[in-house]
Design a protein around this motif. Structure first.
Motif, PDB file in Angstrom:
ATOM      1  N   GLN B 205     -30.747  38.655  74.568  1.00 60.95           N
ATOM      2  CA  GLN B 205     -29.323  38.706  74.927  1.00 60.95           C
ATOM      3  C   GLN B 205     -28.451  38.300  73.741  1.00 60.95           C
ATOM      4  O   GLN B 205     -27.285  38.657  73.680  1.00 60.95           O
ATOM      5  CB  GLN B 205     -29.041  37.786  76.114  1.00 60.95           C
ATOM      6  N   ALA B 404     -18.178  39.031  63.682  1.00 64.03           N
ATOM      7  CA  ALA B 404     -18.723  39.483  64.978  1.00 64.03           C
ATOM      8  C   ALA B 404     -18.634  40.992  65.105  1.00 64.03           C
ATOM      9  O   ALA B 404     -19.432  41.620  65.792  1.00 64.03           O
ATOM     10  CB  ALA B 404     -17.958  38.819  66.118  1.00 64.03           C
ATOM     11  N   ASP B 405     -17.663  41.599  64.405  1.00 63.41           N
ATOM     12  CA  ASP B 405     -17.516  43.057  64.450  1.00 63.41           C
ATOM     13  C   ASP B 405     -18.699  43.771  63.808  1.00 63.41           C
ATOM     14  O   ASP B 405     -18.976  44.925  64.130  1.00 63.41           O
ATOM     15  CB  ASP B 405     -16.232  43.466  63.706  1.00 63.41           C
ATOM     16  N   THR B 408     -22.398  42.222  65.937  1.00 61.70           N
ATOM     17  CA  THR B 408     -22.687  42.729  67.285  1.00 61.70           C
ATOM     18  C   THR B 408     -23.437  44.061  67.242  1.00 61.70           C
ATOM     19  O   THR B 408     -24.512  44.176  67.845  1.00 61.70           O
ATOM     20  CB  THR B 408     -21.386  42.837  68.111  1.00 61.70           C
ATOM     21  N   PRO B 409     -22.921  45.083  66.551  1.00 68.30           N
ATOM     22  CA  PRO B 409     -23.687  46.349  66.536  1.00 68.30           C
ATOM     23  C   PRO B 409     -25.027  46.231  65.819  1.00 68.30           C
ATOM     24  O   PRO B 409     -26.011  46.855  66.241  1.00 68.30           O
ATOM     25  CB  PRO B 409     -22.763  47.336  65.813  1.00 68.30           C
ATOM     26  N   ASN B 412     -27.449  44.700  68.212  1.00 64.60           N
ATOM     27  CA  ASN B 412     -27.890  45.669  69.224  1.00 64.60           C
ATOM     28  C   ASN B 412     -29.002  46.568  68.676  1.00 64.60           C
ATOM     29  O   ASN B 412     -30.001  46.820  69.351  1.00 64.60           O
ATOM     30  CB  ASN B 412     -26.709  46.533  69.673  1.00 64.60           C
ATOM     31  N   ALA B 413     -28.802  47.054  67.450  1.00 60.46           N
ATOM     32  CA  ALA B 413     -29.826  47.925  66.849  1.00 60.46           C
ATOM     33  C   ALA B 413     -31.105  47.132  66.587  1.00 60.46           C
ATOM     34  O   ALA B 413     -32.222  47.638  66.771  1.00 60.46           O
ATOM     35  CB  ALA B 413     -29.290  48.521  65.547  1.00 60.46           C
ATOM     36  N   LEU B 415     -32.251  44.638  68.297  1.00 59.39           N
ATOM     37  CA  LEU B 415     -32.971  44.467  69.559  1.00 59.39           C
ATOM     38  C   LEU B 415     -33.761  45.735  69.891  1.00 59.39           C
ATOM     39  O   LEU B 415     -34.912  45.661  70.334  1.00 59.39           O
ATOM     40  CB  LEU B 415     -31.985  44.136  70.691  1.00 59.39           C
ATOM     41  N   GLU B 430     -28.561  52.902  61.485  1.00 58.64           N
ATOM     42  CA  GLU B 430     -27.576  52.406  62.464  1.00 58.64           C
ATOM     43  C   GLU B 430     -26.783  51.232  61.891  1.00 58.64           C
ATOM     44  O   GLU B 430     -25.577  51.120  62.093  1.00 58.64           O
ATOM     45  CB  GLU B 430     -28.276  51.987  63.765  1.00 58.64           C
ATOM     46  N   SER B 433     -24.319  52.469  59.391  1.00 56.43           N
ATOM     47  CA  SER B 433     -23.188  53.090  60.094  1.00 56.43           C
ATOM     48  C   SER B 433     -22.249  52.012  60.647  1.00 56.43           C
ATOM     49  O   SER B 433     -21.025  52.138  60.576  1.00 56.43           O
ATOM     50  CB  SER B 433     -23.755  53.982  61.202  1.00 56.43           C
TER      51      SER B 433
END
Lengths: 297, 440
Positions: B205, B404-405, B408-409, B412-413, B415, B430, B433
């Motif tokens: 998470q 955090a910008d 965060t992405p 996610n990648a 994970l 990713e 990008s």
């Protein structure tokens, strides 16, 4: 005693003005504030903000995650409407028509999740889904279906469907009561007449019960749709935080992430405006689709 | 460029060697003077905002009580708790902030606060400040971040992420404590075979636990501070560089070997830590706060062992990337004088030692001897010793926390990679990008 016109207006004002003031403060003001902030680049944590016109909206159209959040929202809307309505109607009919002795007890049991906070429900189900200690996987293993066990909330494919069950569980009670109210108002003479005409219970349900409780069903569906679009972010936030890899983000949780985690409050407000527009469109379409003549026998 | 830590005299471990100096400090501090000129003339209200997380608030309570004793005419209002950053947000938005803020925990961002002009420029204050009879700037383990040459916050907590294991269990079962990536893989394989568990757990998470706890040291070891700087700032081509891909291939190989907990995607940080305590996993990357945060749940016999995350190639020393939690004064503080006095009051060796006693972690003040202190946990002493031996550990400093910008992405990648849904190559694309979007 006949009221004078002045008295009538004073009474109306007495009823309407406080309501309108409260409505303006707690509904209209936040609504227009949200719209206003959507035109700014603002972190949401300081007083500095810069007017950027429609840039946030342009960004939203290029955002690859946002369309997925809309799909997730409508997936929850559809599954919740189907799941809750089928089960709520089933339980309502069963508790009113089948003359079960323990009906009051079941009414309390089914309504119980509604008096629990959604946060508590989310935490409870997080434990139920726990990959190693949770009830679901333990139950599957106990039944010899261990190969079906999986990290439900940690699997990109299964996390979103896993949120449906607690959402339905939490929603049944309220709508069951609403439908029980509707069914109770159906005169027994209709059922007696139908029975004399040779209708079995299944036919009585389709031809008598369902048409006569349609207003309650319609309200229930609209309510589920609106609360899902506006409120499903709570269960998402508690159970998955939108993950894994955005696979459970709904519009509301994505708004929260942008506004309060990534400090893009203006962009978050833009998402909020789109949620409002989509909710309105959805409700209007539903109103149109569910429009039926009022049935009276 | 690899950067060895400051000279040994700046290090905690360095200071461990200089007990005499400590004795001197102790006698200086014994009178409760704390390097301040006195408590006269300070009045009004001083508002202090601090996040209470894994380290608890007992240290703050003691420091604030002492400060209150020093300045009896001052009314101190504390705003504290695990959600204090969110709770105080409206105060910051309305330009009515507290005077002093400790920036830590969810909902806080030092970078954002500086960008928003919310923190006072402390350069002049700090350059003239003396603590324990020495210039404060010479007393930091890690120097304050500078933004365009100016200082807006002072690093208070010297935190560092690493990998935890149960020392007693490892000794009992004869598991190898990893010394590099190859030995890490061997050890995890051995544990998987013998115990039938997934050896490594982290929070799915909050994928930044793995990013900060494992990947930052890995990037530091593989490409030094230059690479660390590039990946954190999202420099063009950094995430698709060969050296990053090699590191991500290591993560991919861990996933393919089945070493990650299969349920990690669902776990929040406390659940992952709980799994570790229950021996459902053998390693967990977390910061120094782990033992304090989980103090109530530690099973009998578990002995915390800490190593810098072993992601470096064989033959290389471990890598560590300090994670600093700063103290700052609000630009719109109403009682700046008292706020400055508080900052000066806090940065002493006395309170640094007390911090280690209360939290099991390190305050960012050099010259503190912990070796003889019975109240300091053993793992901290050992970790200190290791961290301060440049033969064993190299320290790489990151420029600032990742935004955090971007985090965060990338999280996610990451994970997805740990779950085996994407390859290392796809991850780097990713991430690149995400960096490109961030740069805009």
């Amino acid at each position: 005693m006949v009221q004078s016109k002045k008295q009538k207006y004073v009474f109306l004002a007495f009823c309407l003005v406080p309501t309108f003031i409260l409505f303006s403060i707690f509904t209209l003001y936040p609504l227009f504030s949200g719209l206003y902030f959507s035109f700014f680049e603002w972190s949401g944590s300081s007083s500095n903000r810069e007017f950027i016109g429609l840039s946030n909206y342009e960004r939203l159209f290029q955002d690859k995650i946002f369309p997925r959040t809309i799909l997730h929202d409508y997936f929850l809307v559809v599954t919740k409407v189907i799941g809750i309505m089928i089960l709520a109607i089933f339980f309502a009919v069963a508790l009113t028509q089948l003359k079960i002795k323990e009906a009051p007890f079941y009414r309390v049991v089914f309504f119980f999740p509604n008096i629990m906070s959604v946060v508590v429900i989310g935490i409870l189900w997080t434990f139920i889904y726990n990959p190693s200690l949770g009830l679901v996987n333990s139950g599957l293993e106990f039944m010899g279906l261990g190969e079906w066990a999986r990290p439900w909330l940690g699997d990109e494919n299964w996390a979103l469907p896993s949120l449906v069950l607690p959402s339905i569980w939490a929603g049944i009670g309220l709508f069951m009561l609403l439908l029980i109210g509707g069914i109770s108002n159906v005169s027994k003479s209709y059922y007696e007449a139908a029975e004399i005409d040779g209708a079995n219970e299944w036919q009585q349900f389709w031809k008598v019960t369902l048409p006569l409780i349609w207003p309650q069903i319609k309200i229930s569906i609209l309510y589920i749709v609106i609360t899902t679009l506006n409120g499903s972010f709570i269960i998402v936030q508690i159970m998955t935080g939108g993950g894994p890899n955005n696979s459970t983000h709904v519009m509301g949780s994505y708004l929260y992430q942008q506004a309060f985690v990534q400090y893009n409050f203006g962009y978050g407000a833009t998402i909020g405006v789109v949620i409002l527009i989509l909710s309105l469109i959805t409700v209007l379409i539903l109103q149109f689709l569910m429009k039926r003549e009022k049935v009276q026998y | 460029m690899k950067k060895y830590w400051k000279s040994s005299s700046m290090l905690l471990g360095g200071v461990i060697l200089s007990a005499g100096m400590i004795a001197g400090c102790s006698s200086d501090e014994g009178d409760g003077d704390n390097g301040n000129s006195g408590g006269e003339g300070m009045s009004g209200e001083l508002e202090i905002q601090y996040f209470v997380g894994g380290y608890g608030d007992s240290w703050w309570n003691e420091v604030i009580a002492d400060f209150k004793e020093e300045y009896p005419d001052l009314t101190i209002t504390e705003h504290k708790g695990p959600n204090i950053n969110d709770e105080m947000r409206s105060r910051w938005v309305s330009d009515n902030p507290p005077d002093v803020v400790y920036i830590d925990g969810a909902g806080s961002s030092e970078t954002q606060m500086i960008e928003d002009g919310q923190l006072a420029n402390l350069t002049e204050l700090v350059e003239g400040m003396e603590v324990d009879g020495e210039p404060l700037l010479d007393n930091f383990i890690v120097d304050p971040d500078r933004h365009d040459g100016e200082i807006f916050s002072l690093p208070l907590v010297f935190d560092t992420w690493g990998t935890w294991y149960d020392k007693a269990w490892f000794e009992e079962e004869g598991f190898e404590v990893p010394t590099d990536f190859d030995s890490f893989m061997n050890s995890m394989g051995d544990i998987q075979d013998k115990e039938g568990i997934d050896p490594l757990v982290t929070s799915g998470q909050h994928p930044y636990y793995f990013l900060r706890g494992m990947l930052y040291p890995a990037f530091g070891a593989a490409g030094g501070e230059e690479l660390l700087n590039d990946v954190i700032t999202g420099a063009e081509g950094a995430w698709t560089s060969d050296v990053v891909l090699e590191t991500m291939k290591k993560v991919e190989s861990m996933q393919q070997a089945g070493y990650f907990d299969s349920g990690l995607g669902a776990l929040n940080h406390t659940q992952s830590q709980m799994n570790f305590l229950l021996h459902q996993n053998a390693f967990v990357p977390v910061g120094f706060w782990l033992p304090n945060e989980m103090a109530n749940d530690v099973p009998d016999g578990l002995e915390f062992g800490f190593i810098p995350s072993p992601m470096q190639d064989a033959g290389e020393p471990y890598a560590i990337v300090p994670d600093l939690r700063p103290l700052a004064i609000a630009e719109n503080a109403e009682n700046k004088e008292a706020a400055e006095a508080f900052v000066e009051f806090v940065f002493t060796r006395e309170y640094a030692e007390l911090f280690s006693e209360h939290t099991g972690a390190i305050m960012n003040v050099a010259g503190v001897d912990l070796t003889e202190n019975e109240n300091v946990p053993e793992y901290l002493k050992e970790a200190n010793e290791m961290i301060n031996d440049p033969e064993q550990v190299q320290i790489y400093q990151k420029p600032h926390p990742m935004s955090a910008d971007l985090e965060t992405p990338i999280g996610n990648a990451l994970l997805s990679l740990m779950l085996g849904n994407i390859t290392a190559e796809e991850f780097t694309e990713e991430a690149e990008s995400a960096a490109a979007s961030y740069r805009q």
